[in-house]
Design a protein around this motif. Structure first.
Motif, PDB file in Angstrom:
ATOM      1  N   GLN A 168      13.413 -18.412 -70.282  1.00 19.86           N
ATOM      2  CA  GLN A 168      14.547 -18.694 -71.155  1.00 19.86           C
ATOM      3  C   GLN A 168      15.681 -19.236 -70.309  1.00 19.86           C
ATOM      4  N   TYR A 169      16.534 -20.032 -70.923  1.00 18.40           N
ATOM      5  CA  TYR A 169      17.696 -20.536 -70.190  1.00 18.40           C
ATOM      6  C   TYR A 169      18.602 -19.380 -69.792  1.00 18.40           C
ATOM      7  N   ASP A 170      19.132 -19.450 -68.585  1.00 12.16           N
ATOM      8  CA  ASP A 170      20.063 -18.432 -68.109  1.00 12.16           C
ATOM      9  C   ASP A 170      21.347 -18.523 -68.929  1.00 12.16           C
ATOM     10  N   PRO A 171      21.754 -17.458 -69.604  1.00 10.81           N
ATOM     11  CA  PRO A 171      22.960 -17.513 -70.440  1.00 10.81           C
ATOM     12  C   PRO A 171      24.206 -17.938 -69.673  1.00 10.81           C
ATOM     13  N   SER A 172      24.273 -17.669 -68.371  1.00  9.76           N
ATOM     14  CA  SER A 172      25.468 -18.010 -67.607  1.00  9.76           C
ATOM     15  C   SER A 172      25.403 -19.391 -66.969  1.00  9.76           C
ATOM     16  N   ASP A 173      24.227 -20.046 -67.024  1.00 11.22           N
ATOM     17  CA  ASP A 173      24.084 -21.371 -66.427  1.00 11.22           C
ATOM     18  C   ASP A 173      22.868 -22.064 -67.043  1.00 11.22           C
ATOM     19  N   PRO A 174      23.085 -23.011 -67.937  1.00  8.80           N
ATOM     20  CA  PRO A 174      21.964 -23.676 -68.605  1.00  8.80           C
ATOM     21  C   PRO A 174      21.101 -24.519 -67.662  1.00  8.80           C
ATOM     22  N   ASN A 175      21.557 -24.732 -66.431  1.00  8.26           N
ATOM     23  CA  ASN A 175      20.769 -25.460 -65.453  1.00  8.26           C
ATOM     24  C   ASN A 175      19.777 -24.573 -64.713  1.00  8.26           C
ATOM     25  N   ARG A 176      19.731 -23.302 -65.077  1.00 12.89           N
ATOM     26  CA  ARG A 176      18.797 -22.368 -64.478  1.00 12.89           C
ATOM     27  C   ARG A 176      18.024 -21.667 -65.597  1.00 12.89           C
TER      28      ARG A 176
END
Length: 379
Positions: free
Chosen positions: A330-338
């Protein structure tokens, strides 16, 4: 050696000249430009076209055998690993490295500093009977806990938390990459294969290109790619552009790029099966020469005979019997690039492979995908 090169002594003539829910703590992606982008699935092709080693032609065997580079991963990692599963299946970690030295500098971009990262990672599970396979792509931007590991030179590297998956290779090379995958999956890697930029491009050219069908336009100046909807025969440069592109289709994420790579793998396997290289001995030699110069293996595959035997076990697997998925994230909630591991669903994937079973569809439902599905296929 290319098809235009002077024929080597003893080569037959050629009548045909043709996670854990941890967050990224605010880290942001650095601009990437043209570098850190490659494939690796060329290792599959490299194994498939090196069958010449079994013909008994002494000069060719010595020449091709001398091309190979291998790493004793079993010795470096020792016994602190998942147990081997004796059920007739095999697990192979295939990496595409983006070395920026030598001829790879132009393809990867950046300084000629000799450094490299694992741009693409796939775990290939070959089922008992070697008639079908599942391929699990591991996004390089996945935040993981990297275990302590020892590289091939004997240097020990400390463990690290919340780091990108591809930092394992840049930290300790092949052995640390294998250690990290085994820690992440709980699955023992029986073999390791690695391919770089320039070798990938040369192999595609020597195969005569790879046919793909695109359902929409793909245009990415960074990857030198400009394809209209329809069927195309991609040369090496175009193929490299396709598997490198992040911004040509989908949402610009690594996940979308993985979807393109998986579709290209199927087209590539189909092409290798259909190309008929065995009817042209010199073409086969040229392919095998490039492949053996390109691929890095574990020591268990570090000879032409071993690689040929391995390839023999793969040749019955058709694209229709290859299941390809991305490790559930899943996309990291604090950084969509991770992205972070979707632990429950990932466990389903790895447990299936450990038990030599098909990956259940439920394991990948509702996970991040990258939105590039169906853009590329084999014609």
């Amino acid at each position: 050696m290319s098809a235009e090169s002077t024929q080597e002594p003893g080569i037959p003539g050629d009548a045909d000249s043709t996670g854990r829910g941890r967050r990224a703590k605010g880290r942001r992606r650095r601009p990437q430009g043209k570098r850190r982008k490659a494939l690796l699935i060329m290792a599959w092709t490299a194994a498939g076209i090196v069958l010449l080693g079994g013909t008994g032609v002494g000069y060719l065997y010595i020449k091709l055998n001398g091309n190979l580079h291998s790493i004793d991963i079993d010795h470096a990692l020792g016994t602190d690993r998942p147990a081997k599963v004796d059920n007739g299946s095999e697990n192979i970690l295939v990496l595409g490295s983006d070395s920026r030295s030598g001829t790879n500098k132009k393809l990867g971009g950046g300084a000629d500093d000799g450094s490299a990262r694992s741009d693409t990672a796939m775990v290939i599970h070959v089922y008992k009977g070697h008639k079908k396979a599942s391929v699990v792509s591991i996004p390089r931007d996945t935040l993981i806990d990297r275990p302590a590991c020892t590289d091939a030179g004997g240097t020990t590297h400390d463990a690290a938390t919340d780091v990108m998956f591809n930092s394992a290779y840049s930290t300790g090379g092949a052995t640390c990459a294998v250690k990290t995958v085994e820690s992440l999956s709980g699955v023992r890697m029986d073999h390791y294969l690695e391919v770089d930029f320039s070798g990938f491009q040369k192999l595609i050219d020597e195969l005569g290109g790879v046919d793909v069908t695109t359902t929409r336009s793909i245009k990415d100046p960074d990857s030198h790619l400009d394809l209209t909807p329809g069927t195309h025969t991609l040369d090496g440069e175009q193929a490299l552009g396709l598997v490198r592109t992040r911004h040509g289709v989908g949402d610009g994420s690594d996940l979308g790029r993985i979807q393109l790579q998986q579709a290209f793998v199927k087209a590539l396997v189909k092409q290798v099966k259909d190309v008929g290289v065995l009817t042209s001995p010199k073409k086969l030699y040229d392919l095998a020469d490039t492949a053996t110069k390109t691929v890095t293996t574990d020591s268990g595959l570090g000879s032409v005979n071993s690689l040929a035997s391995f390839a023999e076990g793969l040749k019955s697997i058709s694209p229709q019997h290859m299941s390809m998925v991305t490790m559930p994230v899943q996309y990291d909630p604090s950084d969509p690039n991770r992205v972070i591991v979707e632990q429950t669903k990932s466990t389903q994937v790895w447990t299936a492979l450990k038990n030599d079973q098909q990956i259940p569809k439920s394991a990948t439902e509702g996970t991040a995908t990258g939105k590039a599905d169906g853009v590329v296929s084999a014609p």
